[in-house]
Design an enzyme around this catalytic site. Structure first.
Site, PDB file in Angstrom:
ATOM      1  CG  ASP A   2      -2.303   0.852   1.133  1.00  0.00           C
ATOM      2  OD1 ASP A   2      -2.352   1.435  -0.017  1.00  0.00           O
ATOM      3  OD2 ASP A   2      -2.572   1.395   2.130  1.00  0.00           O
ATOM      4  CG  ASN A   4       1.865   1.609  -5.208  1.00  0.00           C
ATOM      5  OD1 ASN A   4       3.041   1.068  -4.384  1.00  0.00           O
ATOM      6  ND2 ASN A   4       1.491   0.254  -5.905  1.00  0.00           N
ATOM      7  NE  ARG A   6      -1.484   6.746   1.092  1.00  0.00           N
ATOM      8  CZ  ARG A   6      -1.268   5.877   2.019  1.00  0.00           C
ATOM      9  NH1 ARG A   6      -1.031   5.838   3.402  1.00  0.00           N
ATOM     10  NH2 ARG A   6      -1.524   4.238   1.855  1.00  0.00           N
ATOM     11  CG  HIS A  19      -0.314   1.795  -9.272  1.00  0.00           C
ATOM     12  ND1 HIS A  19      -0.635   1.584  -7.974  1.00  0.00           N
ATOM     13  CD2 HIS A  19      -1.608   2.652  -9.520  1.00  0.00           C
ATOM     14  CE1 HIS A  19      -1.783   2.006  -7.715  1.00  0.00           C
ATOM     15  NE2 HIS A  19      -2.345   2.588  -8.649  1.00  0.00           N
ATOM     16  CG  LEU A 113      10.685 -16.494  -3.035  1.00  0.00           C
ATOM     17  CD1 LEU A 113      11.238 -15.451  -2.328  1.00  0.00           C
ATOM     18  CD2 LEU A 113       9.431 -16.003  -4.110  1.00  0.00           C
TER      19      LEU A 113
HETATM   20  C1  IPE Z   1      -0.952   0.186  -4.041  1.00  0.00           C
HETATM   21  O1  IPE Z   1      -1.251   1.367  -3.426  1.00  0.00           O
HETATM   22  C2  IPE Z   1      -2.297  -0.579  -4.175  1.00  0.00           C
HETATM   23  C3  IPE Z   1      -2.548  -1.498  -5.204  1.00  0.00           C
HETATM   24  C4  IPE Z   1      -1.907  -2.471  -5.242  1.00  0.00           C
HETATM   25  C5  IPE Z   1      -3.916  -1.225  -5.930  1.00  0.00           C
HETATM   26  P1  IPE Z   1      -2.532   2.342  -3.486  1.00  0.00           P
HETATM   27  O2  IPE Z   1      -2.959   2.596  -4.982  1.00  0.00           O
HETATM   28  O3  IPE Z   1      -3.578   2.234  -2.333  1.00  0.00           O
HETATM   29  O4  IPE Z   1      -1.894   3.843  -2.875  1.00  0.00           O
HETATM   30  P2  IPE Z   1      -2.484   4.844  -1.666  1.00  0.00           P
HETATM   31  O5  IPE Z   1      -2.995   4.389  -0.724  1.00  0.00           O
HETATM   32  O6  IPE Z   1      -3.586   5.537  -2.620  1.00  0.00           O
HETATM   33  O7  IPE Z   1      -1.242   5.782  -1.485  1.00  0.00           O
HETATM   34 MG    MG Z   2      -4.011   2.241  -0.548  1.00  0.00          MG
END
Ligand code: IPE
Ligand code: MG
Length: 247
Positions: A2, A4, A6, A19, A113
């Site tokens: 989580d 990406n 921000r 992303h 892995l």
């Molecule tokens: C990546 O971060 C989540 C996914 C893999 C879709 P976010 O897209 O949720 O980033 P924030 O929370 O808005 O920063």
């Molecule tokens: Mg998020």
């Protein structure tokens, strides 16, 4: 994984850039995990709830998945990574489904892995599909116990996770691995996913190593005296020993 969006916003860039940076972080973390002898790494790439995002972001994520596979699959394969997918692929586009199934097939002889990519995944979905599969296999209600149901969970090939890491500062599970995480140790960090690297992984593993796992028993120290007491200030509920309190 989580944070990406921000991460990108902090740089005044579109969320998609975050992303993309997240994919780069993932590839490095996979290598770092393999180097450290971690046998199973499971990442939440796209949840069954992520479809609610704006269509532009969803289609961007789908294209990114295809690009990321074509860019990194050869290298991951050469590094001994076996890719497996957890999630409902019946409802995704055939292109995505074929690419994901292809990556699984392409790496099926690897064992260094196991990288499970949770895609269109939800923990509740997993439990429901396991129940359905058990019923379809003719398991009678009286025969259904935990080990039996576990055999029908999507990740029955993997041990339950020891360590559950969530980046990006939120302190919730968001429907990830609900069944499998019953006795996982949790590590929540404010680090945004694109910034997560080998050093951050080491912090999480070091935190894990300081915990005393008792699985409901009183543990080696005897009387339930928490090994966590003050030893690990990045745990949110360690101070009163409640995590260590025999649940
Ligand atoms: C990546 O971060 C989540 C996914 C893999 C879709 P976010 O897209 O949720 O980033 P924030 O929370 O808005 O920063
Ligand atoms: Mg998020």
């Amino acid at each position: 994984m989580d944070g990406n969006g921000r991460w990108a916003r902090k740089r005044l860039m579109p969320r998609g850039v975050g992303h993309k940076a997240g994919v780069d972080a993932l590839v490095k973390v996979v290598q770092a995990a393999a180097d450290r002898g971690i046998g199973y790494l499971t990442v939440f790439a796209f949840s069954s709830e992520n479809w609610k995002r704006p269509e532009e972001e969803v289609s961007g994520l789908m294209s990114l998945l295809l690009v990321a596979l074509s860019k990194h699959l050869t290298r991951l394969k050469a590094d001994g990574v076996r890719i497996r997918i957890a999630g409902d692929l019946d409802t995704v586009s055939p292109r995505i489904r074929d690419a994901l199934r292809g990556a699984e097939k392409d790496t099926e002889d690897n064992s260094r892995l196991v990288l499970t990519v949770a895609f269109n995944y939800g923990g509740r979905w997993d439990i429901v599909q396991a129940c359905r599969a058990a019923m379809a296999a003719g398991v009678a209600p009286a025969e259904l116990d935990e080990p039996t149901l576990a055999r029908f969970m999507t990740m029955s090939y993997a041990p339950d996770p020891d360590l559950f890491i969530r980046t990006g500062g939120e302190v919730r599970l968001s429907n990830f691995l609900l069944w499998q995480s019953a006795y996982a140790e949790f590590f929540f960090t404010d680090c945004l996913w694109p910034d997560f690297d080998a050093a951050e992984l080491d912090k999480a593993v070091a935190s894990f190593a300081r915990r005393e796992r008792r699985f409901g028993d009183v543990g080696a120290s005897g009387q339930g005296e928490g090994a966590l007491g003050g030893a690990d200030d990045d745990l949110t509920c360690a101070d009163d020993g409640s995590v260590a309190g025999g649940r």
